[in-house]
Design a protein around this motif. Structure first.
Motif, mmCIF file in Angstrom:
data_model
loop_
_atom_site.group_PDB
_atom_site.id
_atom_site.type_symbol
_atom_site.label_atom_id
_atom_site.label_comp_id
_atom_site.label_asym_id
_atom_site.label_seq_id
_atom_site.Cartn_x
_atom_site.Cartn_y
_atom_site.Cartn_z
ATOM 1 N N ARG A 1 32.208 31.633 -5.410
ATOM 2 C CA ARG A 1 32.231 30.982 -4.085
ATOM 3 C C ARG A 1 33.796 30.881 -3.863
ATOM 4 N N GLN A 2 34.366 31.460 -2.817
ATOM 5 C CA GLN A 2 35.804 31.268 -2.444
ATOM 6 C C GLN A 2 36.508 31.666 -3.987
ATOM 7 N N LEU A 3 36.358 32.640 -4.685
ATOM 8 C CA LEU A 3 36.958 32.826 -6.124
ATOM 9 C C LEU A 3 38.222 33.487 -5.765
ATOM 10 N N THR A 4 39.203 32.823 -6.156
ATOM 11 C CA THR A 4 40.511 33.669 -6.330
ATOM 12 C C THR A 4 41.306 33.837 -7.562
ATOM 13 N N LYS A 5 42.182 34.850 -7.607
ATOM 14 C CA LYS A 5 42.980 34.886 -8.909
ATOM 15 C C LYS A 5 44.194 35.330 -8.477
ATOM 16 N N LYS A 6 45.291 34.551 -8.978
ATOM 17 C CA LYS A 6 46.609 35.006 -8.608
ATOM 18 C C LYS A 6 47.377 34.861 -9.947
ATOM 19 N N TYR A 7 48.475 36.113 -10.017
ATOM 20 C CA TYR A 7 49.288 36.497 -10.960
ATOM 21 C C TYR A 7 50.579 36.152 -10.512
ATOM 22 N N ARG A 8 51.200 35.073 -10.693
ATOM 23 C CA ARG A 8 52.604 34.764 -9.957
ATOM 24 C C ARG A 8 52.416 34.555 -8.365
ATOM 25 N N GLU A 9 53.040 35.375 -7.614
ATOM 26 C CA GLU A 9 52.885 35.483 -6.344
ATOM 27 C C GLU A 9 51.608 36.497 -5.822
#
Length: 305
Positions: A8-16
């Motif tokens: 559900r609305q899954l996000t993954k950020k590495y820095r920017e």
């Protein structure tokens, strides 16, 4: 059908860099779901989040309808092969599985021999891992996934680097696990033509975004036959087609080649229309799009949006 995996609305950020953009995705019981995308599309990141190897930036993962603290118990019903398992090269298949059986707390010793039988390595159980072919190594990796008797397998690029024989072995094994053992499978790859032979659902991902999700039947419909023409005047043909068929879908390609995606059943009429209007038709054939061409078409369309 019950849902095995859900995000559900899954996000993954590495820095920017946002590797996964808000992702709503699910896998239903009984499916062989293929996640398709080029390298860097976000496939491995999603799989690592599902396995708990990395934490998402936001959103949530549900396994068998459970999330939060309850998810750890449900993970025991999953088998993950995200990277090639680190087997001991001088150990036999049995010795390797024995090590992992003890490490993972699998009580039943017989299970090692059962999984070797399932993946077709029962006769190779005394051979050392370093003497295995690449296909055998991948099958032992799947045997390791099966040790805990999972309901669902998550396999990241299991056919990558295999020769034709190895690919056929893995394909046969996955079908058997799904049909005979009723194991749900989520598999990623960029070898698209191979996935078409094994998957029941196709999910296309690019830059961390799912941009198409098709059943096998829908894929067959979308990647069905097309008419390919080579003519002397592609501009004139385009005008004739537009005038005769209001909803016609076609592409003008280099060297006066035109591909028509619909009205396949009217191929004879289309040919007559062109000839009657003085067009020289040098080649006229009906061919099936393969999955790879369809996927590349989607990627190009998404780039143009």
């Amino acid at each position: 059908m019950s849902t095995i995996i859900q995000t559900r609305q899954l996000t993954k950020k590495y820095r920017e860099q946002e590797v996964l953009k808000p992702l709503d995705f699910s896998v239903e019981k009984g499916e062989i779901c293929a996640l398709i995308g080029k390298n860097g599309a976000g496939k491995s990141t999603l799989f690592k989040v599902l396995a708990g190897q990395i934490m998402p930036t936001s959103g949530e993962v549900l396994l068998f309808g459970k999330s939060g603290k309850e998810i750890e118990r449900e993970k025991k019903r999953m088998g993950f092969m995200i990277e090639t398992p680190a087997f001991f090269p001088d150990f036999t298949a049995v010795q390797n599985l024995e090590y992992f059986r003890i490490q993972r707390g699998v009580v039943d010793k017989k299970r090692m021999y059962e999984v070797l039988e399932i993946v077709g390595l029962a006769k190779e159980k005394k051979k050392r891992f370093k003497d295995y072919s690449m296909g055998m190594k991948q099958r032992l990796g799947i045997a390791l996934c099966l040790l805990s008797n999972p309901d669902c397998l998550v396999l990241d690029e299991p056919i990558n680097g295999l020769d034709v024989e190895g690919i056929i072995e893995i394909r046969t094994l996955l079908r058997k696990l799904n049909q005979e053992k009723h194991i749900t499978i989520l598999i990623s790859s960029h070898i698209l033509t191979e996935l078409k032979l094994v998957a029941t659902r196709f999910v296309f991902i690019k830059d961390g975004v799912i941009f198409d999700d098709l059943s096998k039947d829908a894929l067959e419909e979308k990647s069905r036959k097309q008419i390919v023409l080579t003519v002397d005047n592609s501009v004139k043909v385009a005008q004739l087609l537009d005038r005769a068929y209001g909803d016609i879908e076609f592409k003008v390609l280099p060297n006066h080649v035109i591909s028509i995606q619909n009205h396949i059943e009217s191929s004879g009429e289309i040919n007559r229309l062109l000839v009657d209007n003085g067009v020289m038709v040098k080649e006229f054939r009906i061919e099936a799009l393969n999955l790879e061409e369809y996927f590349l078409g989607l990627v190009e369309e998404s780039n143009n949006d």
